[in-house]
Design a protein around this motif. Structure first.
Motif, PDB file in Angstrom:
ATOM      1  N   PHE A 110      -8.069  33.565  -6.074  1.00  0.00           N
ATOM      2  CA  PHE A 110      -6.773  33.331  -6.724  1.00  0.00           C
ATOM      3  C   PHE A 110      -6.694  31.882  -7.168  1.00  0.00           C
ATOM      4  O   PHE A 110      -7.327  31.008  -6.583  1.00  0.00           O
ATOM      5  CB  PHE A 110      -5.609  33.710  -5.816  1.00  0.00           C
TER       6      PHE A 110
ATOM      7  N   ALA B  68      -7.203  24.035  -0.995  1.00  0.00           N
ATOM      8  CA  ALA B  68      -6.689  24.044  -2.372  1.00  0.00           C
ATOM      9  C   ALA B  68      -5.973  22.741  -2.700  1.00  0.00           C
ATOM     10  O   ALA B  68      -6.091  22.201  -3.813  1.00  0.00           O
ATOM     11  CB  ALA B  68      -5.734  25.226  -2.563  1.00  0.00           C
TER      12      ALA B  68
ATOM     13  N   ALA C 141     -12.891  26.492  -2.478  1.00  0.00           N
ATOM     14  CA  ALA C 141     -11.792  26.256  -3.428  1.00  0.00           C
ATOM     15  C   ALA C 141     -12.387  25.280  -4.432  1.00  0.00           C
ATOM     16  O   ALA C 141     -12.611  24.115  -4.097  1.00  0.00           O
ATOM     17  CB  ALA C 141     -10.585  25.653  -2.723  1.00  0.00           C
ATOM     18  N   ASP C 142     -12.684  25.761  -5.622  1.00  0.00           N
ATOM     19  CA  ASP C 142     -13.463  24.914  -6.519  1.00  0.00           C
ATOM     20  C   ASP C 142     -12.717  23.625  -6.841  1.00  0.00           C
ATOM     21  O   ASP C 142     -11.512  23.642  -6.989  1.00  0.00           O
ATOM     22  CB  ASP C 142     -13.892  25.676  -7.780  1.00  0.00           C
TER      23      ASP C 142
ATOM     24  N   ALA D 109      -8.566  20.237  -3.219  1.00  0.00           N
ATOM     25  CA  ALA D 109      -9.337  20.607  -4.412  1.00  0.00           C
ATOM     26  C   ALA D 109      -8.593  20.180  -5.677  1.00  0.00           C
ATOM     27  O   ALA D 109      -9.216  19.736  -6.655  1.00  0.00           O
ATOM     28  CB  ALA D 109      -9.597  22.111  -4.425  1.00  0.00           C
ATOM     29  N   MET D 110      -7.272  20.308  -5.655  1.00  0.00           N
ATOM     30  CA  MET D 110      -6.495  19.879  -6.831  1.00  0.00           C
ATOM     31  C   MET D 110      -6.590  18.364  -7.015  1.00  0.00           C
ATOM     32  O   MET D 110      -6.647  17.868  -8.139  1.00  0.00           O
ATOM     33  CB  MET D 110      -5.046  20.341  -6.700  1.00  0.00           C
TER      34      MET D 110
ATOM     35  N   TYR E  17      -5.514  22.178 -10.715  1.00  0.00           N
ATOM     36  CA  TYR E  17      -5.588  23.546 -10.209  1.00  0.00           C
ATOM     37  C   TYR E  17      -6.863  23.721  -9.396  1.00  0.00           C
ATOM     38  O   TYR E  17      -7.752  22.863  -9.419  1.00  0.00           O
ATOM     39  CB  TYR E  17      -5.570  24.552 -11.380  1.00  0.00           C
ATOM     40  N   SER E  18      -6.924  24.834  -8.689  1.00  0.00           N
ATOM     41  CA  SER E  18      -8.161  25.216  -8.002  1.00  0.00           C
ATOM     42  C   SER E  18      -8.243  26.735  -7.949  1.00  0.00           C
ATOM     43  O   SER E  18      -7.216  27.408  -7.825  1.00  0.00           O
ATOM     44  CB  SER E  18      -8.195  24.645  -6.587  1.00  0.00           C
ATOM     45  N   VAL E  19      -9.446  27.247  -8.041  1.00  0.00           N
ATOM     46  CA  VAL E  19      -9.674  28.674  -7.830  1.00  0.00           C
ATOM     47  C   VAL E  19     -10.139  28.835  -6.383  1.00  0.00           C
ATOM     48  O   VAL E  19     -11.156  28.262  -5.981  1.00  0.00           O
ATOM     49  CB  VAL E  19     -10.708  29.236  -8.824  1.00  0.00           C
TER      50      VAL E  19
ATOM     51  N   GLN F   2       3.889  30.427  -1.150  1.00  0.00           N
ATOM     52  CA  GLN F   2       3.313  30.737  -2.461  1.00  0.00           C
ATOM     53  C   GLN F   2       1.787  30.641  -2.458  1.00  0.00           C
ATOM     54  O   GLN F   2       1.185  30.696  -3.527  1.00  0.00           O
ATOM     55  CB  GLN F   2       3.862  29.777  -3.521  1.00  0.00           C
TER      56      GLN F   2
ATOM     57  N   ARG G 295     -10.099  17.808  -8.506  1.00  0.00           N
ATOM     58  CA  ARG G 295     -10.243  18.188  -9.909  1.00  0.00           C
ATOM     59  C   ARG G 295      -9.547  17.173 -10.816  1.00  0.00           C
ATOM     60  O   ARG G 295     -10.070  16.801 -11.870  1.00  0.00           O
ATOM     61  CB  ARG G 295      -9.668  19.579 -10.136  1.00  0.00           C
TER      62      ARG G 295
ATOM     63  N   HIS H  64       1.048  30.190  -8.246  1.00  0.00           N
ATOM     64  CA  HIS H  64      -0.138  30.963  -8.591  1.00  0.00           C
ATOM     65  C   HIS H  64      -0.322  30.885 -10.103  1.00  0.00           C
ATOM     66  O   HIS H  64       0.657  30.781 -10.853  1.00  0.00           O
ATOM     67  CB  HIS H  64       0.055  32.440  -8.204  1.00  0.00           C
TER      68      HIS H  64
ATOM     69  N   LEU I 145      -4.465  28.479  -7.964  1.00  0.00           N
ATOM     70  CA  LEU I 145      -3.232  27.766  -7.635  1.00  0.00           C
ATOM     71  C   LEU I 145      -3.188  26.491  -8.465  1.00  0.00           C
ATOM     72  O   LEU I 145      -4.238  25.920  -8.778  1.00  0.00           O
ATOM     73  CB  LEU I 145      -3.222  27.370  -6.156  1.00  0.00           C
ATOM     74  N   GLY I 146      -2.002  26.042  -8.784  1.00  0.00           N
ATOM     75  CA  GLY I 146      -1.933  24.787  -9.526  1.00  0.00           C
ATOM     76  C   GLY I 146      -0.542  24.183  -9.514  1.00  0.00           C
ATOM     77  O   GLY I 146       0.420  24.803  -9.033  1.00  0.00           O
TER      78      GLY I 146
END
Lengths: 379, 144
Positions: free
Chosen positions: B90, A135, A190-191, A138-139, B76-78, A129, A142, B106, B92-93
């Motif tokens: 994209f 990412a 990846a912010d 990054a999660m 989440y992250s962009v 997915q 955040r 997504h 994701l979270g």
């Protein structure tokens, strides 16, 4: 249980070696460790080689180059914990009495993938997915920022600190310091992470000679003792998980401290798994160096910089030294041994007596991480 | 409720659906997308996607269970990097559903914020190397 000592360490500088094979990355590290121990190669009774993506028979391919063959060789994959897991296998083999002297290798060549994010297991449904390692971290970042008010500027300071340490390490892949402004102005990955908050892609190898503590004096007058050797795996959870608490490392740290009979206040220097900036901050808390939620302020206090009370990643860590994943755990051990011997040059942590290494591994669904291996060393 | 697990949904005719274990994507009576998870009849453990064995008690009698279509965004992250096939950037979270399961997904890029209400939808998330669209479930922000 028999004590285990480290009598030899060696590594090649981490970097991009697109023209070299995995075997040609590995053998110089092994030879350096043998020379460092001042040991006759035939004294080595077994070898444990950690690599995640190096392919079959990595240990034999390396040892064949230097004629160190005919001994038991086990190749070990545990993602980014591969060679820290190999180190633990070596420790257990000596503790058991099976061998007196063993070799541990960590090796990886990531440039063969041509850059980009680490290739993950496509069978995993989160990977299918779209999950990529930046990412996942990054999660965490955040969520931590949301709950504890950590700022982008504080995150960037992890990179600034580790790049300043790496600038003092001849074995580091990234040897130029960076400013907070440069970190924050680098391109978005990846912010909230920019490029300079992510470990670089690279190649490397490191090696360690272990022996029974009772015979260590044959090789070195000042051997380093392994006080704890811990490995654990993640716990599968299908529902809520607090991403601001790295559960697997919290549990591993507790086990390792208990095994060593030591606590966070005893640790002088630590090499932790800073694959991305947020990770180092989460691990300050997991190892008990500061309270949950305080990591940003703790970093800014200077406690974890060279000259501070608990120096974290004096080698530059994964962010600056580099992260050829299967080589990382062994290279962390090389750094801590050099620190405890007083051989770390410009990045020496003065008077370091106790050090730890920590490598987590794996981005797979349902787990915080798949693996975590922690070692505690003392002079 | 009739559940159609054909995976075709609102996907364009030439699209490639992402393969998920256990017929995880379906559509309900009104054509709305649904996620199908599983529940272990031995110990009650819920799971998404549905697996043939329970990760809690090893029971193998797993029944299908329709998941709530709404949840809360945990984080989440962009993302601007990663395999070529994903449309970039994209998002994701992790979305926490009312049945206490967490789904990785997504996200549609608009107005993402931790704690916001999210609802299931279906969208193109990438392209195969031959240009065929890849369609999967996504979550999008909605009014709480």
């Amino acid at each position: 249980m028999r004590g285990v000592s480290v009598v030899g360490v060696g590594m090649i500088p981490f970097g991009k070696y697109t023209e070299k094979t995995l075997a040609d990355l590995g053998w110089p590290a092994v030879k350096a460790a043998i020379a460092d121990a001042g040991i006759e190669p035939r004294r080595i009774e077994a070898a444990y080689c950690g690599t995640a993506l190096g392919g079959m028979m990595a240990g034999q391919r390396i040892l064949g180059r230097i004629g160190l063959t005919g001994i038991p060789v086990a190749n070990i994959e545990n993602a980014c914990s591969s060679s820290s897991t190999a180190l633990r296998q070596g420790v257990m083999a000596i503790r058991s009495g099976e061998y007196d002297v063993v070799l541990v290798i960590g090796v990886e060549k990531l440039t063969k993938f041509g850059g980009g994010t680490l290739p993950l297991e496509e069978e995993d449904w989160e990977v299918s997915q779209g999950l990529v390692m930046p990412a996942l971290y990054a999660m965490r970042a955040r969520r931590y920022m949301h709950e504890f008010g950590l700022t982008s500027a504080q995150l960037a300071k992890v990179s600034v600190k580790n790049r300043s340490h790496g600038a003092l390490n001849p074995d580091a892949q990234m040897r130029t310091p960076v400013s907070s402004e440069e970190v924050l102005a680098s391109r978005l990955i990846a912010d909230p992470f920019t490029l300079l908050q992510c470990c670089p892609t690279g190649d490397g190898a490191a090696a360690i000679i272990l022996c029974a503590a009772s015979i260590a004096k044959e090789f070195r007058s000042e051997a380093i003792r392994i006080r704890a050797s811990d490995l654990t795996s993640g716990k599968y959870v299908s529902g809520f998980r607090d991403m601001t608490v790295p559960e697997i490392t919290v549990r591993g740290a507790r086990e390792a401290y208990e095994e060593a009979g030591l606590g966070p206040e005893d640790v002088d220097v630590a090499e932790v798994h800073d694959a991305f900036t947020i990770a180092e901050l989460l691990y300050y808390e997991a190892f008990g160096f500061c309270a949950h939620g305080d990591a940003g302020a703790f970093l800014e206090s200077g406690a974890t910089s060279l000259g501070g009370s608990i120096v974290v990643n004096p080698s530059g860590g994964l962010l600056a030294k580099g992260h050829p994943i299967g080589a990382t755990g062994a290279a962390q051990a090389v750094e801590i041994v050099r620190q405890l011997r007083g051989e770390a040059g410009a990045r020496q942590v003065e008077g370091a007596r106790v050090g730890l290494t920590h490598a987590t591994g794996g981005g797979i669904s349902g787990f915080d991480h798949g693996a975590c291996s922690i070692h505690i060393f003392s002079r | 409720m009739a559940i159609d697990t054909s995976l075709t949904l609102q996907a364009p005719p030439e699209s490639t659906p992402i393969l998920l274990p256990g017929d995880a994507l379906a559509k309900g009576d009104r054509g709305e997308p649904l996620l199908i998870g599983g529940r272990c009849t031995s110990c009650g453990e819920r799971m998404f996607p549905r697996h043939p064995v329970c990760p809690s008690c090893m029971g193998e009698d797993i029944v299908s269970e329709t998941m709530p279509r709404r949840g809360t965004l945990y984080s989440y992250s962009v993302v601007h990097v990663g395999p070529k096939k994903w449309n970039k950037p994209f998002a994701l979270g992790y979305v926490d559903l009312a049945n206490s399961l967490r789904v990785f997904s997504h996200l549609l890029l608009a107005d993402l914020e931790i704690g916001s209400a999210m609802e299931l939808d279906v969208a193109e998330v990438g392209r195969e190397s031959d240009g065929t669209p890849i369609v999967s479930f996504v979550f999008k922000r909605v009014e709480a």
